[in-house]
Design a protein around this motif. Sequence first.
Motif, short mmCIF file in Angstrom:
data_model
loop_
_atom_site.label_atom_id
_atom_site.label_comp_id
_atom_site.label_asym_id
_atom_site.label_seq_id
_atom_site.Cartn_x
_atom_site.Cartn_y
_atom_site.Cartn_z
N ILE A 1 39.25 -149.07 44.83
CA ILE A 1 39.35 -148.64 43.43
C ILE A 1 40.21 -147.39 43.38
N GLU A 2 41.13 -147.39 42.42
CA GLU A 2 42.03 -146.24 42.31
C GLU A 2 41.45 -145.15 41.43
N LEU A 3 41.79 -143.91 41.77
CA LEU A 3 41.46 -142.78 40.91
C LEU A 3 42.45 -141.66 41.20
N GLY B 1 59.30 -148.84 40.71
CA GLY B 1 59.82 -149.06 42.07
C GLY B 1 58.82 -149.57 43.10
N VAL B 2 57.60 -149.93 42.66
CA VAL B 2 56.62 -150.44 43.63
C VAL B 2 56.38 -151.93 43.36
N LEU B 3 56.56 -152.74 44.38
CA LEU B 3 56.30 -154.19 44.24
C LEU B 3 55.15 -154.57 45.17
N ILE B 4 54.21 -155.32 44.63
CA ILE B 4 53.10 -155.83 45.44
C ILE B 4 53.33 -157.34 45.50
N GLU B 5 53.62 -157.84 46.68
CA GLU B 5 54.04 -159.23 46.81
C GLU B 5 52.94 -160.08 47.44
N TYR C 1 51.84 -157.72 50.29
CA TYR C 1 52.79 -156.79 50.91
C TYR C 1 53.22 -155.75 49.89
N VAL C 2 53.30 -154.51 50.33
CA VAL C 2 53.64 -153.41 49.40
C VAL C 2 55.03 -152.87 49.74
N LEU C 3 55.95 -152.99 48.78
CA LEU C 3 57.32 -152.49 48.96
C LEU C 3 57.55 -151.37 47.96
N LYS C 4 58.05 -150.23 48.44
CA LYS C 4 58.25 -149.10 47.53
C LYS C 4 59.66 -148.55 47.65
N ALA C 5 60.38 -148.50 46.52
CA ALA C 5 61.67 -147.82 46.51
C ALA C 5 61.42 -146.35 46.87
N LEU D 1 44.80 -141.76 44.50
CA LEU D 1 43.95 -142.14 45.63
C LEU D 1 43.47 -143.57 45.51
N MET D 2 43.20 -144.16 46.66
CA MET D 2 42.47 -145.43 46.68
C MET D 2 41.16 -145.11 47.39
N CYS D 3 40.06 -145.50 46.77
CA CYS D 3 38.76 -145.36 47.42
C CYS D 3 38.45 -146.69 48.09
N GLU E 1 54.47 -150.69 53.25
CA GLU E 1 53.17 -150.20 53.74
C GLU E 1 52.07 -151.22 53.62
N GLU E 2 51.03 -150.92 54.35
CA GLU E 2 49.83 -151.74 54.37
C GLU E 2 49.18 -151.73 52.99
N TYR E 3 48.63 -152.84 52.58
CA TYR E 3 47.94 -152.92 51.30
C TYR E 3 46.54 -152.32 51.45
N LEU E 4 46.19 -151.45 50.52
CA LEU E 4 44.85 -150.87 50.54
C LEU E 4 44.03 -151.52 49.44
N VAL F 1 45.47 -141.61 50.37
CA VAL F 1 46.49 -141.22 49.40
C VAL F 1 47.45 -142.38 49.17
N ILE F 2 47.64 -142.74 47.90
CA ILE F 2 48.64 -143.75 47.53
C ILE F 2 49.95 -143.06 47.20
N GLU F 3 49.84 -141.96 46.49
CA GLU F 3 51.06 -141.22 46.13
C GLU F 3 50.71 -139.80 45.73
N TYR F 4 51.74 -138.94 45.84
CA TYR F 4 51.65 -137.61 45.25
C TYR F 4 52.56 -137.58 44.03
N SER G 1 60.58 -138.53 46.71
CA SER G 1 60.89 -139.43 47.82
C SER G 1 59.59 -139.90 48.47
N LYS G 2 59.37 -141.22 48.40
CA LYS G 2 58.13 -141.78 48.99
C LYS G 2 58.14 -141.58 50.51
N ASP G 3 59.34 -141.70 51.12
CA ASP G 3 59.43 -141.54 52.57
C ASP G 3 59.08 -140.10 52.96
N THR H 1 46.38 -142.19 54.74
CA THR H 1 47.22 -142.98 53.85
C THR H 1 47.46 -144.33 54.52
N ALA H 2 48.07 -145.27 53.79
CA ALA H 2 48.33 -146.59 54.37
C ALA H 2 49.39 -146.48 55.47
N ARG H 3 49.23 -147.28 56.52
CA ARG H 3 50.23 -147.37 57.60
C ARG H 3 51.56 -147.82 57.00
P1 AMP Z 1 52.78 -145.72 43.19
O1 AMP Z 1 54.01 -145.65 42.33
O2 AMP Z 1 52.98 -145.35 44.61
O3 AMP Z 1 51.60 -145.06 42.55
O4 AMP Z 1 52.35 -147.26 43.17
C1 AMP Z 1 52.11 -147.93 41.96
C2 AMP Z 1 50.83 -148.71 42.06
O5 AMP Z 1 50.91 -149.67 43.10
C3 AMP Z 1 49.62 -147.86 42.42
O6 AMP Z 1 49.06 -147.23 41.33
C4 AMP Z 1 48.71 -148.88 43.05
O7 AMP Z 1 48.02 -149.60 42.06
C5 AMP Z 1 49.66 -149.82 43.74
N1 AMP Z 1 49.80 -149.45 45.15
C6 AMP Z 1 50.68 -148.60 45.70
N2 AMP Z 1 50.54 -148.52 47.03
C7 AMP Z 1 49.54 -149.37 47.34
C8 AMP Z 1 48.91 -149.77 48.57
N3 AMP Z 1 49.31 -149.28 49.73
N4 AMP Z 1 47.91 -150.64 48.50
C9 AMP Z 1 47.50 -151.16 47.32
N5 AMP Z 1 48.05 -150.86 46.15
C10 AMP Z 1 49.05 -149.97 46.14
#
Ligand code: AMP
Length: 429
Positions: free
Chosen positions: A196-198, A158-162, A146-150, A277-279, A190-193, A286-289, A106-108, A121-123
């Motif tokens: 660079i991801e790692l 389930g993640v859309l970047i619009e 805009y970042v939408l996450k199921a 992570l996003m650097c 959430e806010e777009y970050l 943190v983008i996700e666990y 659960s992302k929430d 993490t992003a707001r």
């Molecule tokens: P996730 O399933 O949460 O890892 O999201 C999938 C991908 O969407 C990530 O690997 C990122 O490339 C991108 N992403 C997720 N959240 C963000 C965010 N807040 N800002 C920018 N990119 C994101």
Amino acid sequence: MNILLLGSGGREHAIAFKIAQSPLCKSLYIAPGNAGTAAVGENVSLDMSDFPAVGRFVLDHHVDMLVVGPEAPLVAGIADYFKATPELSQVLVVGPCKEGARLEGSKDYAKAFMMRHKIPTARYQTFTRETLADAEAFLDTLLAPYVLKADGLAAGKGVLIEPDLATAKAHLREMLDGKFGAASASVVIEEYLSGIELSVFVLTDGQHYLLLPSAKDYKRIGEDDTGLNTGGMGSISPVPFADKEFMKKVEERIVKPTVRGLRDEKIDYHGFIFVGLMCCNGDPYVIEYNVRMGDPETESVFPRIKSDVVELLEHTARGTLDRASLTVDQRSAACVMMVAGGYPEAYEKGKVITLGEENADVLVFHCGTKMNDEGQLLTNGGRVICTTALAATLPEAILKSYNRAHSITWDGKYLRHDIGQDLLKLMAL
Ligand code: AMP
Ligand code: GLY
């Protein structure tokens, strides 16, 4: 000890390969495994969502430790099932309980956990169909994209970047109306970050932790990160820009508060934490666990672990990780994934694979493969097979891995040619 590993991908082949090297491992079973895992242990045909069947196998084969590769059985509560079943309760389990697995399920839940423990993490805010108007008002306060996450598990889709507000609002409505079924009944906005991801990997027994090597994966099907998302087209470990100073920030701001949070909330967690992570300008967010290792990150991270992996996993399951230590190969690892033509959309299975000349220096991990009755190796998935090379420098590791990858063939094979190139460019700056 006797060990049962659940899963069937390249991640599981890499984990099985390291487990099999340990003198502590007597028998290794992999369920269901693939043609690669069959070479380092015994594949067993088990449905990992059928916990009683897994339990019966464990009892019949005197399995001492269960290692769970993918997230689905963890989110469904396999660790809790073992704990609650008297004849299985003594079996060591590597993988968190259901509550811990919610960090991925659960992302929430994950975002709220980060808020409680002040983890960067992003707001964000979470909305349902009933709060659509508030969701649209929240979108109005953010900047594009805009970042939408199921909220729930949506098979990585389930993640859309619009790019613009109108599209974001339209897709938000579709998500809340069931675009991803129950998984998008709640949506995290959430806010777009930008950065660079790692990925950083942690092994924890819920009290103590070890920081495993960092890695970067390549998610898109096309070169220069274009096209559709995939399970991962390759990986590099370590990540050159994740230097001592950056990793210190990751440890202090993210890893320590995460493990402390699990402990303070009395969440039974014995397993891996994969922190996406996003650097951003040198600071980690943190983008996700995920509550498991990454695939194909494992294929570049595990070959670098010099310590006895069974010893590490046993300490994890027993809660004695403070007695373990980690030795890591300082060389760079590059993993190149080869996939079936058409993947990640429709693709064919059953193509005959030619493995090419063996090179003791480069590891070959199977992902979607199987052996037919005539002993032919066949493709059996989208991601088919990958090569991992270790070398003193990253360019050498990339070159060695590609040389081996080019010698593996089948009808329709596809690979990206630019794994690691972005990191080499960054290093040259
Ligand atoms: P996730 O399933 O949460 O890892 O999201 C999938 C991908 O969407 C990530 O690997 C990122 O490339 C991108 N992403 C997720 N959240 C963000 C965010 N807040 N800002 C920018 N990119 C994101
Ligand atoms: N490579 C990304 C994942 O395993 O989720």
